[in-house]
Scaffold this motif. Structure first.
Motif, PDB file in Angstrom:
ATOM      1  N   GLY A 106       0.776  -1.230   0.000  1.00 19.18           N
ATOM      2  CA  GLY A 106       0.000   0.000   0.000  1.00 19.18           C
ATOM      3  C   GLY A 106       0.804   1.275   0.000  1.00 19.18           C
ATOM      4  N   ASP A 107       2.124   1.174   0.071  1.00 20.07           N
ATOM      5  CA  ASP A 107       2.987   2.359   0.077  1.00 20.07           C
ATOM      6  C   ASP A 107       3.789   2.434  -1.208  1.00 20.07           C
ATOM      7  N   PHE A 108       4.068   3.660  -1.639  1.00 19.27           N
ATOM      8  CA  PHE A 108       4.866   3.850  -2.846  1.00 19.27           C
ATOM      9  C   PHE A 108       6.262   3.285  -2.636  1.00 19.27           C
ATOM     10  N   LEU A 109       6.711   2.471  -3.586  1.00 18.65           N
ATOM     11  CA  LEU A 109       8.054   1.894  -3.517  1.00 18.65           C
ATOM     12  C   LEU A 109       9.020   2.610  -4.442  1.00 18.65           C
ATOM     13  N   THR A 110       8.672   2.695  -5.732  1.00 22.09           N
ATOM     14  CA  THR A 110       9.575   3.299  -6.704  1.00 22.09           C
ATOM     15  C   THR A 110       8.818   3.587  -7.984  1.00 22.09           C
ATOM     16  N   ARG A 111       9.435   4.343  -8.837  1.00 17.77           N
ATOM     17  CA  ARG A 111       8.885   4.593 -10.169  1.00 17.77           C
ATOM     18  C   ARG A 111       9.873   4.050 -11.188  1.00 17.77           C
ATOM     19  N   LEU A 112       9.372   3.204 -12.077  1.00 21.56           N
ATOM     20  CA  LEU A 112      10.212   2.551 -13.071  1.00 21.56           C
ATOM     21  C   LEU A 112      10.297   3.395 -14.332  1.00 21.56           C
ATOM     22  N   ASP A 113      11.498   3.495 -14.897  1.00 19.41           N
ATOM     23  CA  ASP A 113      11.664   4.232 -16.150  1.00 19.41           C
ATOM     24  C   ASP A 113      10.823   3.602 -17.255  1.00 19.41           C
ATOM     25  N   PHE A 114      10.891   2.270 -17.370  1.00 20.29           N
ATOM     26  CA  PHE A 114      10.137   1.524 -18.381  1.00 20.29           C
ATOM     27  C   PHE A 114       9.670   0.210 -17.761  1.00 20.29           C
ATOM     28  N   LEU A 115       8.460  -0.206 -18.108  1.00 20.42           N
ATOM     29  CA  LEU A 115       7.959  -1.497 -17.635  1.00 20.42           C
ATOM     30  C   LEU A 115       7.170  -2.189 -18.740  1.00 20.42           C
ATOM     31  N   ARG A 173       4.587  -4.792 -18.868  1.00 17.76           N
ATOM     32  CA  ARG A 173       3.725  -5.402 -17.856  1.00 17.76           C
ATOM     33  C   ARG A 173       3.489  -6.886 -18.084  1.00 17.76           C
ATOM     34  N   GLN A 174       3.392  -7.314 -19.342  1.00 21.37           N
ATOM     35  CA  GLN A 174       3.113  -8.725 -19.606  1.00 21.37           C
ATOM     36  C   GLN A 174       4.205  -9.639 -19.063  1.00 21.37           C
ATOM     37  N   THR A 175       5.452  -9.200 -19.147  1.00 24.28           N
ATOM     38  CA  THR A 175       6.565 -10.032 -18.676  1.00 24.28           C
ATOM     39  C   THR A 175       7.143  -9.510 -17.354  1.00 24.28           C
ATOM     40  N   ARG A 176       6.604  -8.405 -16.851  1.00 24.08           N
ATOM     41  CA  ARG A 176       7.092  -7.780 -15.608  1.00 24.08           C
ATOM     42  C   ARG A 176       8.595  -7.477 -15.714  1.00 24.08           C
ATOM     43  N   THR A 177       8.980  -7.002 -16.906  1.00 27.60           N
ATOM     44  CA  THR A 177      10.372  -6.618 -17.146  1.00 27.60           C
ATOM     45  C   THR A 177      10.512  -5.112 -17.026  1.00 27.60           C
ATOM     46  N   ALA A 178      11.358  -4.680 -16.105  1.00 29.09           N
ATOM     47  CA  ALA A 178      11.599  -3.256 -15.892  1.00 29.09           C
ATOM     48  C   ALA A 178      12.971  -2.884 -16.438  1.00 29.09           C
ATOM     49  N   LEU A 179      13.056  -1.706 -17.043  1.00 31.07           N
ATOM     50  CA  LEU A 179      14.331  -1.189 -17.529  1.00 31.07           C
ATOM     51  C   LEU A 179      14.720   0.009 -16.687  1.00 31.07           C
ATOM     52  N   ALA A 180      15.976   0.028 -16.252  1.00 30.18           N
ATOM     53  CA  ALA A 180      16.499   1.152 -15.474  1.00 30.18           C
ATOM     54  C   ALA A 180      17.651   1.773 -16.242  1.00 30.18           C
ATOM     55  N   VAL A 181      17.524   3.058 -16.545  1.00 29.57           N
ATOM     56  CA  VAL A 181      18.577   3.784 -17.248  1.00 29.57           C
ATOM     57  C   VAL A 181      19.417   4.475 -16.192  1.00 29.57           C
ATOM     58  N   ASP A 182      20.602   3.956 -15.945  1.00 30.80           N
ATOM     59  CA  ASP A 182      21.425   4.416 -14.833  1.00 30.80           C
ATOM     60  C   ASP A 182      22.411   5.486 -15.267  1.00 30.80           C
ATOM     61  N   GLY A 183      22.816   6.285 -14.299  1.00 38.38           N
ATOM     62  CA  GLY A 183      23.871   7.277 -14.508  1.00 38.38           C
ATOM     63  C   GLY A 183      24.610   7.474 -13.210  1.00 38.38           C
ATOM     64  N   SER A 184      25.901   7.728 -13.287  1.00 36.45           N
ATOM     65  CA  SER A 184      26.694   7.858 -12.068  1.00 36.45           C
ATOM     66  C   SER A 184      26.480   9.187 -11.373  1.00 36.45           C
ATOM     67  N   GLY A 185      25.967  10.189 -12.111  1.00 45.87           N
ATOM     68  CA  GLY A 185      25.852  11.532 -11.542  1.00 45.87           C
ATOM     69  C   GLY A 185      25.004  11.582 -10.298  1.00 45.87           C
ATOM     70  N   LYS A 186      23.910  10.843 -10.294  1.00 45.26           N
ATOM     71  CA  LYS A 186      23.014  10.913  -9.140  1.00 45.26           C
ATOM     72  C   LYS A 186      23.682  10.356  -7.892  1.00 45.26           C
ATOM     73  N   TYR A 187      24.586   9.380  -8.053  1.00 44.29           N
ATOM     74  CA  TYR A 187      25.261   8.826  -6.889  1.00 44.29           C
ATOM     75  C   TYR A 187      26.335   9.783  -6.372  1.00 44.29           C
TER      76      TYR A 187
END
Length: 274
Positions: free
Chosen positions: A189-198, A200-214
């Protein structure tokens, strides 16, 4: 510096309209690895080719013009469409998505929160704006109309960066047209995260990473994303991570995607052809 050179160029002629990459600089459109010089302009009757300026003999309709910093320039929509010719389809696609996102927020006065809470509303509004503003501009092009309209059929206001636009472009090249962008995931019931791409049929999420945020947020960001990643795996999602270098080559992008999520192969449709 290149932007200042466009604004203060001393030898503009009457009738010059700044265009292409030079216009993209004035509109602050996302670009990657495009040459910023020489200055590019359009003129209805004159042409010039020199180290400082490329002047193309091409008329620009009034509907496709703007004025920025007292410089006549192609509108942001026309500039984005022209980047298809100047920088290739992927450059035009990224600029079109950025222009569409800004246009949706400006036209409808939407707050950022709306797109976060209900991205489908933002996407639907974007399609209406494409039909009313972008498609007519594409039809006014003297050349490249078919290719422009093909790209317009796929752009979305949901890409939040050049990297996400480029990833979206790659997915369409691969024939994967049914990924959702900015998909919110909840846990208990609580927000976990927002996926860049999903997908839904295969529940495959794509994350576009970058070092800047870290670099900016440090260990706290890395720790939180590690927790989110583990929770997604527990919930049955598969997460494929892409570094920026991965998305620059569609073949590398596709090979990595299908190696880690081969079940996507059966969902391929007609690839984007340009």
């Amino acid at each position: 510096m290149a932007r200042l050179e466009v604004i203060h160029y001393p030898h503009y002629r009457r009738g010059d309209v700044v265009s292409g990459v030079s216009a993209a600089l004035l509109h602050d459109l996302p670009m990657f690895d495009l040459p910023l010089r020489p200055l590019t302009v359009m003129h209805p009757t004159a042409s010039t080719l020199s180290p400082a300026i490329r002047r193309f003999r091409r008329a620009v309709p009034c509907a496709d013009r703007a004025n920025l910093s007292d410089v006549d320039v192609t509108s942001s929509i026309r500039t984005s469409l022209d980047l298809i010719e100047y920088g290739g389809p992927v450059a035009g696609y990224a600029a079109l998505e950025a222009t569409l996102r800004r246009g949706v927020h400006k036209r409808y006065g939407l707050k950022k929160r709306l797109g976060f809470a209900n991205p489908h509303v933002l996407a639907d509004i974007g399609r209406n704006l494409v039909a009313h503003d972008f498609a007519p501009a594409a039809l006014r092009l003297a050349r490249g109309r078919r290719r422009a309209l093909t790209l317009l059929a796929h752009i979305s206001p949901l890409s939040e960066s050049y990297a996400e636009s480029r990833s979206s472009f790659n997915l369409h090249l691969l024939g994967l047209h049914d990924f959702d962008q900015q998909w919110n995931v909840a846990h208990d019931g609580d927000f976990l995260t927002r996926l860049d791409f999903l997908h839904r049929q295969t529940r495959t999420a794509l994350a576009v990473d970058g070092s800047g945020k870290y670099v900016e947020f440090g260990r706290s960001r890395l720790k939180r994303e590690s927790y989110q990643h583990n929770m997604l795996l527990t919930m049955g999602y598969k997460v494929v991570h892409f570094a920026f270098r991965d998305i620059l080559n569609p073949q590398v992008f596709g090979a990595k995607l299908f190696e880690q999520a081969p079940e996507l192969l059966k969902f391929r449709g007609k690839p984007l052809r340009l």
